[in-house]
Design a protein around this motif. Structure first.
Motif, PDB file in Angstrom:
ATOM      1  N   ILE A  84      63.949  42.258  48.213  1.00 43.67           N
ATOM      2  CA  ILE A  84      64.911  43.168  48.941  1.00 43.67           C
ATOM      3  C   ILE A  84      66.367  43.474  48.487  1.00 43.67           C
ATOM      4  O   ILE A  84      67.293  42.569  48.415  1.00 43.67           O
ATOM      5  CB  ILE A  84      64.979  42.863  50.508  1.00 43.67           C
ATOM      6  N   ASP A  85      66.661  44.715  47.825  1.00 48.78           N
ATOM      7  CA  ASP A  85      67.971  45.109  47.366  1.00 48.78           C
ATOM      8  C   ASP A  85      68.995  44.642  48.280  1.00 48.78           C
ATOM      9  O   ASP A  85      68.876  44.822  49.410  1.00 48.78           O
ATOM     10  CB  ASP A  85      68.019  46.384  46.961  1.00 48.78           C
ATOM     11  N   GLY A  86      69.918  44.202  47.627  1.00 45.31           N
ATOM     12  CA  GLY A  86      71.260  43.768  48.519  1.00 45.31           C
ATOM     13  C   GLY A  86      70.913  42.544  49.708  1.00 45.31           C
ATOM     14  O   GLY A  86      72.011  42.307  50.212  1.00 45.31           O
ATOM     15  N   PHE A  87      69.720  42.001  49.474  1.00 45.80           N
ATOM     16  CA  PHE A  87      69.770  40.613  50.379  1.00 45.80           C
ATOM     17  C   PHE A  87      68.902  39.651  49.619  1.00 45.80           C
ATOM     18  O   PHE A  87      69.769  38.713  49.094  1.00 45.80           O
ATOM     19  CB  PHE A  87      68.564  41.399  51.448  1.00 45.80           C
ATOM     20  N   MET A  88      67.731  39.775  49.188  1.00 45.06           N
ATOM     21  CA  MET A  88      67.202  38.342  48.434  1.00 45.06           C
ATOM     22  C   MET A  88      65.917  38.665  47.606  1.00 45.06           C
ATOM     23  O   MET A  88      65.068  39.600  48.129  1.00 45.06           O
ATOM     24  CB  MET A  88      66.997  37.448  49.608  1.00 45.06           C
ATOM     25  N   ALA A  89      65.453  37.762  46.604  1.00 44.10           N
ATOM     26  CA  ALA A  89      64.259  37.637  46.224  1.00 44.10           C
ATOM     27  C   ALA A  89      63.484  36.456  46.538  1.00 44.10           C
ATOM     28  O   ALA A  89      64.094  35.354  46.597  1.00 44.10           O
ATOM     29  CB  ALA A  89      64.598  37.516  44.610  1.00 44.10           C
ATOM     30  N   GLN A  90      62.323  36.571  46.929  1.00 42.37           N
ATOM     31  CA  GLN A  90      61.501  35.421  47.483  1.00 42.37           C
ATOM     32  C   GLN A  90      60.294  35.199  46.566  1.00 42.37           C
ATOM     33  O   GLN A  90      59.597  36.364  46.090  1.00 42.37           O
ATOM     34  CB  GLN A  90      60.814  35.766  48.874  1.00 42.37           C
ATOM     35  N   THR A  91      60.053  33.947  46.429  1.00 46.47           N
ATOM     36  CA  THR A  91      58.914  33.449  45.551  1.00 46.47           C
ATOM     37  C   THR A  91      58.140  32.087  46.297  1.00 46.47           C
ATOM     38  O   THR A  91      58.730  31.432  47.356  1.00 46.47           O
ATOM     39  CB  THR A  91      59.235  33.260  44.124  1.00 46.47           C
ATOM     40  N   GLY A  92      57.291  31.786  45.696  1.00 49.61           N
ATOM     41  CA  GLY A  92      56.755  30.308  46.187  1.00 49.61           C
ATOM     42  C   GLY A  92      55.536  30.598  46.677  1.00 49.61           C
ATOM     43  O   GLY A  92      54.723  29.334  47.254  1.00 49.61           O
ATOM     44  N   CYS A  93      54.672  31.651  46.992  1.00 49.37           N
ATOM     45  CA  CYS A  93      53.705  31.794  47.747  1.00 49.37           C
ATOM     46  C   CYS A  93      52.402  31.794  46.570  1.00 49.37           C
ATOM     47  O   CYS A  93      52.501  32.623  45.866  1.00 49.37           O
ATOM     48  CB  CYS A  93      53.520  33.021  48.546  1.00 49.37           C
ATOM     49  N   PRO A  94      51.630  30.677  46.941  1.00 48.01           N
ATOM     50  CA  PRO A  94      50.504  30.833  45.820  1.00 48.01           C
ATOM     51  C   PRO A  94      49.580  32.047  45.775  1.00 48.01           C
ATOM     52  O   PRO A  94      48.726  32.452  44.699  1.00 48.01           O
ATOM     53  CB  PRO A  94      49.675  29.494  46.067  1.00 48.01           C
ATOM     54  N   ASP A  95      49.466  32.814  46.842  1.00 49.02           N
ATOM     55  CA  ASP A  95      48.626  33.990  46.796  1.00 49.02           C
ATOM     56  C   ASP A  95      49.399  35.259  46.926  1.00 49.02           C
ATOM     57  O   ASP A  95      48.583  36.363  46.668  1.00 49.02           O
ATOM     58  CB  ASP A  95      47.582  33.850  48.143  1.00 49.02           C
ATOM     59  N   GLY A  96      50.544  35.339  46.735  1.00 51.23           N
ATOM     60  CA  GLY A  96      51.518  36.063  46.447  1.00 51.23           C
ATOM     61  C   GLY A  96      51.611  37.306  47.568  1.00 51.23           C
ATOM     62  O   GLY A  96      51.994  38.285  47.665  1.00 51.23           O
ATOM     63  N   THR A  97      51.265  36.747  48.789  1.00 55.60           N
ATOM     64  CA  THR A  97      51.217  37.576  50.001  1.00 55.60           C
ATOM     65  C   THR A  97      52.512  37.020  51.009  1.00 55.60           C
ATOM     66  O   THR A  97      52.802  38.002  51.731  1.00 55.60           O
ATOM     67  CB  THR A  97      50.178  37.288  50.993  1.00 55.60           C
TER      68      THR A  97
END
Length: 155
Positions: free
Chosen positions: A52-65
């Motif tokens: 989300i622009d101006g907020f954050m980048a999230q990762t770490g979900c093995p199924d990408g959802t």
């Protein structure tokens, strides 16, 4: 802030290298958990599914959802006074404060409304410009990913 090699996480992403100084002094159990996952290759190939622009980048979900986690039990929160500012690395979770597992996010900008509600466990010390390049979306079309995650002392 410079971390010891055993507390330095190196993410090779599709946009370039990102180096994170882990903070076992703030969140010892979360740092140990992430190190265990890194050692097992868990994060290799995982996408940034929510950016989300101006907020954050999230990762770490093995199924990408955004709904998945590791095979290990969820973590008990380790909320601390470290502020959510640009470059902060913090654990994602569901509504339950003790539901963090493998997902984490990197703040693009100050997000102080998250302070003391999410577990901060590190900060980007190099490569924040590469985090800035990640494709945006919820979910992201053709998302960027972590190509490999390694601890500096094992790289």
């Amino acid at each position: 802030m410079t971390a010891k090699p055993e507390d330095t996480l190196i993410l090779e992403t599709t946009q370039g290298r990102v180096v994170i100084a882990m903070r076992p002094d703030l969140a010892p159990n979360h740092v140990a958990h992430i190190k265990k996952l890194v050692g097992e290759g868990f994060y290799d190939g995982i996408v940034f599914h929510r950016v989300i622009d101006g907020f954050m980048a999230q990762t770490g979900c093995p199924d990408g959802t955004g709904m998945g986690g590791s095979k290990y039990p969820n973590l008990t929160q380790e909320f601390n006074a470290e502020p959510h500012v640009r470059g902060t690395c913090s654990m994602a979770r569901a509504q339950n404060p003790n539901s963090a597992n493998s997902q984490f996010f990197i703040c693009f900008d100050d997000s102080r409304f998250l302070d003391r509600q999410y577990t901060v466990w590190g900060k980007v010390t190099e490569g924040m410009e590469n985090v800035d390049k990640l494709k945006r979306g919820e979910p992201v079309d053709d998302p960027d990913k972590i190509v490999s995650a390694k601890m500096a002392d094992a790289a």
